[in-house]
Design a protein around this motif. Structure first.
Motif, PDB file in Angstrom:
ATOM      1  N   ALA A 146      -0.495   5.037  -0.662  1.00  9.07           N
ATOM      2  CA  ALA A 146      -0.672   5.778   0.588  1.00  9.07           C
ATOM      3  C   ALA A 146       0.142   7.072   0.570  1.00  9.07           C
ATOM      4  O   ALA A 146      -0.347   8.118   1.001  1.00  9.07           O
ATOM      5  CB  ALA A 146      -0.259   4.910   1.776  1.00  9.07           C
ATOM      6  N   LEU A 204       0.798  -1.225   0.000  1.00 14.07           N
ATOM      7  CA  LEU A 204       0.000   0.000   0.000  1.00 14.07           C
ATOM      8  C   LEU A 204       0.835   1.282   0.000  1.00 14.07           C
ATOM      9  O   LEU A 204       0.305   2.367  -0.222  1.00 14.07           O
ATOM     10  CB  LEU A 204      -0.925   0.017   1.224  1.00 14.07           C
ATOM     11  CG  LEU A 204      -2.009  -1.035   1.276  1.00 14.07           C
ATOM     12  CD1 LEU A 204      -2.778  -0.933   2.587  1.00 14.07           C
ATOM     13  CD2 LEU A 204      -2.951  -0.883   0.089  1.00 14.07           C
ATOM     14  N   ARG A 205       2.107   1.145   0.246  1.00 13.17           N
ATOM     15  CA  ARG A 205       2.958   2.321   0.431  1.00 13.17           C
ATOM     16  C   ARG A 205       2.893   3.340  -0.709  1.00 13.17           C
ATOM     17  O   ARG A 205       2.688   4.527  -0.443  1.00 13.17           O
ATOM     18  CB  ARG A 205       4.395   1.884   0.671  1.00 13.17           C
ATOM     19  CG  ARG A 205       5.296   3.026   1.022  1.00 13.17           C
ATOM     20  CD  ARG A 205       6.668   2.559   1.352  1.00 13.17           C
ATOM     21  NE  ARG A 205       7.432   3.705   1.818  1.00 13.17           N
ATOM     22  CZ  ARG A 205       8.532   3.618   2.496  1.00 13.17           C
ATOM     23  NH1 ARG A 205       9.028   2.449   2.784  1.00 13.17           N
ATOM     24  NH2 ARG A 205       9.163   4.702   2.870  1.00 13.17           N
TER      25      ARG A 205
END
Length: 96
Positions: A74, A70-71
């Protein structure tokens, strides 16, 4: 009648007061550090609980994999949010 202090006595008193102030400063710095650590620990626990609840995470490894996956998205969302926040603040400043 009180006896006048010699310059040497006044200097010694001042040095003693300086040592007391140094000790008080160290004590206050330790309190600030402790408060910051407690706040960080609380924040980490809360964030972890949010992830665990919303993503049904049951292990540290799963959490790490999810975070890595998800980095990129995000970071983009956080950047966009911060940009919007800045724009809102600029609008407020312009109207005042």
């Amino acid at each position: 009648m009180s006896k006048r202090k010699t310059p040497q006595e006044r200097l010694e008193e001042m040095e003693q007061k300086m040592e007391q102030l140094k000790a008080k400063k160290l004590q206050l710095q330790a309190q600030v550090s402790q408060q910051e650590r407690k706040a960080r620990t609380r924040r980490l626990i809360e964030i972890g609980a949010i992830f665990e609840k919303n993503f049904d995470i049951d292990s540290v490894e799963t959490a790490q994999q999810l975070a890595l996956a998800l980095r990129p998205e995000a970071q983009k969302l956080i950047s966009d949010y911060n940009d919007e926040e800045i724009i809102e603040l600029e609008e407020i400043d312009l109207n005042d």
